[in-house]
Design a protein around this motif. Structure first.
Motif, PDB file in Angstrom:
ATOM      1  N   LEU A   7       0.816  -1.205   0.000  1.00  0.00           N
ATOM      2  CA  LEU A   7       0.000   0.000   0.000  1.00  0.00           C
ATOM      3  C   LEU A   7       0.855   1.262   0.000  1.00  0.00           C
ATOM      4  O   LEU A   7       1.815   1.373   0.769  1.00  0.00           O
ATOM      5  CB  LEU A   7      -0.927   0.006   1.213  1.00  0.00           C
ATOM      6  N   ALA A   8       0.502   2.193  -0.877  1.00  0.00           N
ATOM      7  CA  ALA A   8       1.168   3.496  -0.939  1.00  0.00           C
ATOM      8  C   ALA A   8       0.387   4.472  -0.067  1.00  0.00           C
ATOM      9  O   ALA A   8      -0.808   4.678  -0.269  1.00  0.00           O
ATOM     10  CB  ALA A   8       1.215   3.985  -2.385  1.00  0.00           C
ATOM     11  N   ILE A   9       1.055   5.077   0.895  1.00  0.00           N
ATOM     12  CA  ILE A   9       0.397   5.945   1.872  1.00  0.00           C
ATOM     13  C   ILE A   9       0.871   7.384   1.715  1.00  0.00           C
ATOM     14  O   ILE A   9       2.076   7.673   1.753  1.00  0.00           O
ATOM     15  CB  ILE A   9       0.700   5.482   3.318  1.00  0.00           C
ATOM     16  N   ASP A  10      -0.083   8.298   1.528  1.00  0.00           N
ATOM     17  CA  ASP A  10       0.211   9.729   1.579  1.00  0.00           C
ATOM     18  C   ASP A  10       0.376  10.092   3.049  1.00  0.00           C
ATOM     19  O   ASP A  10      -0.606  10.256   3.775  1.00  0.00           O
ATOM     20  CB  ASP A  10      -0.935  10.514   0.934  1.00  0.00           C
ATOM     21  N   ALA A  11       1.628  10.195   3.498  1.00  0.00           N
ATOM     22  CA  ALA A  11       1.901  10.378   4.924  1.00  0.00           C
ATOM     23  C   ALA A  11       1.657  11.799   5.404  1.00  0.00           C
ATOM     24  O   ALA A  11       1.645  12.043   6.619  1.00  0.00           O
ATOM     25  CB  ALA A  11       3.349   9.979   5.232  1.00  0.00           C
ATOM     26  N   MET A  12       1.469  12.743   4.487  1.00  0.00           N
ATOM     27  CA  MET A  12       1.387  14.151   4.884  1.00  0.00           C
ATOM     28  C   MET A  12      -0.042  14.701   4.854  1.00  0.00           C
ATOM     29  O   MET A  12      -0.268  15.856   5.177  1.00  0.00           O
ATOM     30  CB  MET A  12       2.271  14.998   3.960  1.00  0.00           C
ATOM     31  N   GLY A  13      -1.017  13.878   4.447  1.00  0.00           N
ATOM     32  CA  GLY A  13      -2.386  14.365   4.335  1.00  0.00           C
ATOM     33  C   GLY A  13      -3.167  14.258   5.628  1.00  0.00           C
ATOM     34  O   GLY A  13      -2.818  13.486   6.528  1.00  0.00           O
ATOM     35  N   GLY A  14      -4.250  15.010   5.722  1.00  0.00           N
ATOM     36  CA  GLY A  14      -5.141  14.922   6.872  1.00  0.00           C
ATOM     37  C   GLY A  14      -4.857  15.965   7.934  1.00  0.00           C
ATOM     38  O   GLY A  14      -3.748  16.486   8.041  1.00  0.00           O
ATOM     39  N   ASP A  15      -5.871  16.235   8.746  1.00  0.00           N
ATOM     40  CA  ASP A  15      -5.745  17.232   9.806  1.00  0.00           C
ATOM     41  C   ASP A  15      -4.757  16.787  10.880  1.00  0.00           C
ATOM     42  O   ASP A  15      -4.039  17.603  11.449  1.00  0.00           O
ATOM     43  CB  ASP A  15      -7.113  17.492  10.446  1.00  0.00           C
ATOM     44  N   GLY A  16      -4.714  15.476  11.158  1.00  0.00           N
ATOM     45  CA  GLY A  16      -3.808  14.967  12.188  1.00  0.00           C
ATOM     46  C   GLY A  16      -2.394  14.793  11.705  1.00  0.00           C
ATOM     47  O   GLY A  16      -1.469  14.666  12.517  1.00  0.00           O
ATOM     48  N   GLY A  17      -2.207  14.784  10.378  1.00  0.00           N
ATOM     49  CA  GLY A  17      -0.879  14.711   9.803  1.00  0.00           C
ATOM     50  C   GLY A  17      -0.159  13.404  10.067  1.00  0.00           C
ATOM     51  O   GLY A  17      -0.756  12.356  10.328  1.00  0.00           O
ATOM     52  N   LEU A  18       1.146  13.492  10.022  1.00  0.00           N
ATOM     53  CA  LEU A  18       2.022  12.330  10.108  1.00  0.00           C
ATOM     54  C   LEU A  18       1.830  11.477  11.375  1.00  0.00           C
ATOM     55  O   LEU A  18       1.835  10.245  11.295  1.00  0.00           O
ATOM     56  CB  LEU A  18       3.468  12.787   9.977  1.00  0.00           C
ATOM     57  N   PRO A  19       1.654  12.050  12.567  1.00  0.00           N
ATOM     58  CA  PRO A  19       1.469  11.205  13.762  1.00  0.00           C
ATOM     59  C   PRO A  19       0.268  10.266  13.656  1.00  0.00           C
ATOM     60  O   PRO A  19       0.348   9.105  14.059  1.00  0.00           O
ATOM     61  CB  PRO A  19       1.295  12.230  14.891  1.00  0.00           C
ATOM     62  N   VAL A  20      -0.847  10.770  13.130  1.00  0.00           N
ATOM     63  CA  VAL A  20      -2.034   9.929  12.976  1.00  0.00           C
ATOM     64  C   VAL A  20      -1.794   8.855  11.926  1.00  0.00           C
ATOM     65  O   VAL A  20      -2.169   7.687  12.106  1.00  0.00           O
ATOM     66  CB  VAL A  20      -3.265  10.792  12.605  1.00  0.00           C
ATOM     67  N   VAL A  21      -1.174   9.230  10.809  1.00  0.00           N
ATOM     68  CA  VAL A  21      -0.897   8.271   9.739  1.00  0.00           C
ATOM     69  C   VAL A  21       0.002   7.143  10.241  1.00  0.00           C
ATOM     70  O   VAL A  21      -0.283   5.954  10.040  1.00  0.00           O
ATOM     71  CB  VAL A  21      -0.253   8.971   8.526  1.00  0.00           C
ATOM     72  N   ALA A  22       1.089   7.489  10.898  1.00  0.00           N
ATOM     73  CA  ALA A  22       2.033   6.472  11.383  1.00  0.00           C
ATOM     74  C   ALA A  22       1.376   5.547  12.399  1.00  0.00           C
ATOM     75  O   ALA A  22       1.553   4.315  12.354  1.00  0.00           O
ATOM     76  CB  ALA A  22       3.256   7.146  11.995  1.00  0.00           C
ATOM     77  N   ALA A  23       0.604   6.116  13.318  1.00  0.00           N
ATOM     78  CA  ALA A  23      -0.085   5.288  14.314  1.00  0.00           C
ATOM     79  C   ALA A  23      -1.127   4.396  13.641  1.00  0.00           C
ATOM     80  O   ALA A  23      -1.312   3.237  14.036  1.00  0.00           O
ATOM     81  CB  ALA A  23      -0.745   6.176  15.362  1.00  0.00           C
ATOM     82  N   GLY A  24      -1.794   4.922  12.618  1.00  0.00           N
ATOM     83  CA  GLY A  24      -2.775   4.124  11.887  1.00  0.00           C
ATOM     84  C   GLY A  24      -2.124   2.973  11.150  1.00  0.00           C
ATOM     85  O   GLY A  24      -2.650   1.850  11.131  1.00  0.00           O
ATOM     86  N   VAL A  25      -0.977   3.232  10.519  1.00  0.00           N
ATOM     87  CA  VAL A  25      -0.239   2.177   9.829  1.00  0.00           C
ATOM     88  C   VAL A  25       0.177   1.091  10.816  1.00  0.00           C
ATOM     89  O   VAL A  25       0.077  -0.110  10.537  1.00  0.00           O
ATOM     90  CB  VAL A  25       0.994   2.759   9.103  1.00  0.00           C
ATOM     91  N   GLU A  26       0.635   1.504  11.985  1.00  0.00           N
ATOM     92  CA  GLU A  26       1.053   0.540  13.009  1.00  0.00           C
ATOM     93  C   GLU A  26      -0.109  -0.349  13.432  1.00  0.00           C
ATOM     94  O   GLU A  26       0.045  -1.574  13.571  1.00  0.00           O
ATOM     95  CB  GLU A  26       1.624   1.277  14.218  1.00  0.00           C
ATOM     96  N   ARG A  27      -1.289   0.237  13.630  1.00  0.00           N
ATOM     97  CA  ARG A  27      -2.446  -0.553  14.057  1.00  0.00           C
ATOM     98  C   ARG A  27      -2.943  -1.464  12.932  1.00  0.00           C
ATOM     99  O   ARG A  27      -3.375  -2.592  13.195  1.00  0.00           O
ATOM    100  CB  ARG A  27      -3.550   0.389  14.534  1.00  0.00           C
ATOM    101  N   ALA A  28      -2.860  -0.989  11.701  1.00  0.00           N
ATOM    102  CA  ALA A  28      -3.263  -1.819  10.570  1.00  0.00           C
ATOM    103  C   ALA A  28      -2.334  -3.021  10.431  1.00  0.00           C
ATOM    104  O   ALA A  28      -2.782  -4.146  10.157  1.00  0.00           O
ATOM    105  CB  ALA A  28      -3.258  -0.992   9.279  1.00  0.00           C
ATOM    106  N   LEU A  29      -1.043  -2.802  10.642  1.00  0.00           N
ATOM    107  CA  LEU A  29      -0.072  -3.886  10.539  1.00  0.00           C
ATOM    108  C   LEU A  29      -0.248  -4.887  11.674  1.00  0.00           C
ATOM    109  O   LEU A  29      -0.076  -6.093  11.486  1.00  0.00           O
ATOM    110  CB  LEU A  29       1.350  -3.323  10.549  1.00  0.00           C
TER     111      LEU A  29
END
Length: 344
Positions: A7-29
């Motif tokens: 999966l290709a992830i736009d890590a810079m999008g969203g109001d929560g930005g990178l911290p939310v994306v990284a935490a979401g990726v961790e939970r998905a994994l």
């Protein structure tokens, strides 16, 4: 352990930005250890954030992108900067085959414009549709589309949306012939616009497709669980979705107000806490986050911009599910059935 979707992830999008994306990726994994990721964005910032998520290990790669699509950017501006932005580069990875799907919580208009330009449409589909999953009281959730990509649609557009929505429901719920209905102002055959009536006639005649057309449905029964797929133009669909979301928030606010109004009500809350927790989970938008642009030659999932890590993880789950189910291939197969039937 076999490799799952990449999966290709736009890590810079969203109001929560990178911290939310990284935490979401961790939970998905954690939920699916077979997944692989490439995060697109500021390499230094991503590396620093990933250092706080040791569990990601070697399952995540970083590709640097110097630019970011902002929420206020117009689609035309975004397209001109696609090759150097985290959103554009994530979509490009799907186009090149380096990734099986892309996920972004960024600017919706920009995401759709760049995805449509880069990936193009599946032959036989005129327009992409934004599809999402909504909760119901039935055995499973329903797929609804279009939710805002096309404000005006003709009968052929609605017919194509039904094909795409049914393919999604087959993957999501393992159904052979999902029930499909058209959103209308009434259930009678003569109700609604000419486009709706024509689309209904087309669907009734399409007995060669892996779907079952069950007529019209009104907005007040969306959540009853009476159908698997609901089809609408983007204008009506978006209004129905926003109304449902607003109603859910209203119910949540009423419950909070009721249980904090007095000492007796607070005691009642303690007694009913398990039921309230179940209700809160059912109304939580994080549980069904992730809308997909159907009809493109590739899978692109849009996450809400103000979502939590759990919500972003759910958008990743949607992308992985559709990638595994080969949604684009399934839609193409159904379109081929139409061509075969027309030739016969």
């Amino acid at each position: 352990m076999s490799a799952g979707p990449h999966l290709a992830i736009d890590a810079m999008g969203g109001d929560g930005g990178l911290p939310v994306v990284a935490a979401g990726v961790e939970r998905a994994l954690a939920a699916d250890p077979t997944l692989r990721f490439t995060l697109f964005g500021d390499e230094t910032a991503i590396a620093a954030e990933l250092a706080r998520h040791k569990a990601l290990g070697t399952r995540v790669a970083i590709t640097h992108s110097p630019g970011v699509i902002r929420n206020e950017d117009k689609p035309s501006q975004a397209i001109r900067r696609a090759k150097t932005t985290s959103m554009g580069m994530a979509i490009a990875a799907v186009k090149s085959g380096d990734a099986d799907a892309a996920v972004s919580a960024g600017n919706t208009g920009a995401l759709m414009a760049m995805a449509k330009l880069a990936l193009r449409m599946i032959p036989g589909i005129d327009r992409p549709a934004l599809a999402a999953v909504l909760p119901t009281l039935g055995a499973h959730d329903l797929v609804m589309l279009d939710l805002g990509a096309n404000t005006e649609c003709d009968a052929n557009n609605l017919f194509e949306f039904a094909i795409m929505g049914a393919a999604y429901a087959r993957i999501l719920h393992g159904l052979d012939q999902p029930s499909v209905r058209l959103l209308n102002i009434g259930t009678e055959e003569l109700k609604g616009t000419e486009a709706l009536r024509e689309a209904a006639a087309m669907l009734r005649a399409a007995d060669h497709l892996p779907l079952r057309f069950d007529g019209f449905i009104e907005a007040n029964t969306l959540s009853r669980g009476e159908t698997d797929v609901i089809v609408s133009d983007g204008f009506s669909g978006n209004i129905a979705l926003k109304t449902a979301e607003g109603t859910a928030r209203f119910i949540g606010d009423l419950i909070r107000r009721a249980f904090t109004s007095s000492l007796r009500s607070k005691f009642g809350f303690l007694l009913s806490k398990p039921a309230i927790t179940l209700l809160r989970k059912g109304l939580d938008p994080n549980q069904r986050n992730g809308a997909v642009f159907l009809g493109l030659n590739g899978t692109v999932v849009k996450s809400h911009g103000h979502i939590s890590p759990d919500g972003f993880a759910n958008a990743i789950h949607v992308a992985a599910t559709l990638a595994r189910g080969r949604i684009t291939h399934r839609i193409a197969e159904d379109l081929a059935r139409i061509r075969t039937a027309e030739t016969a």
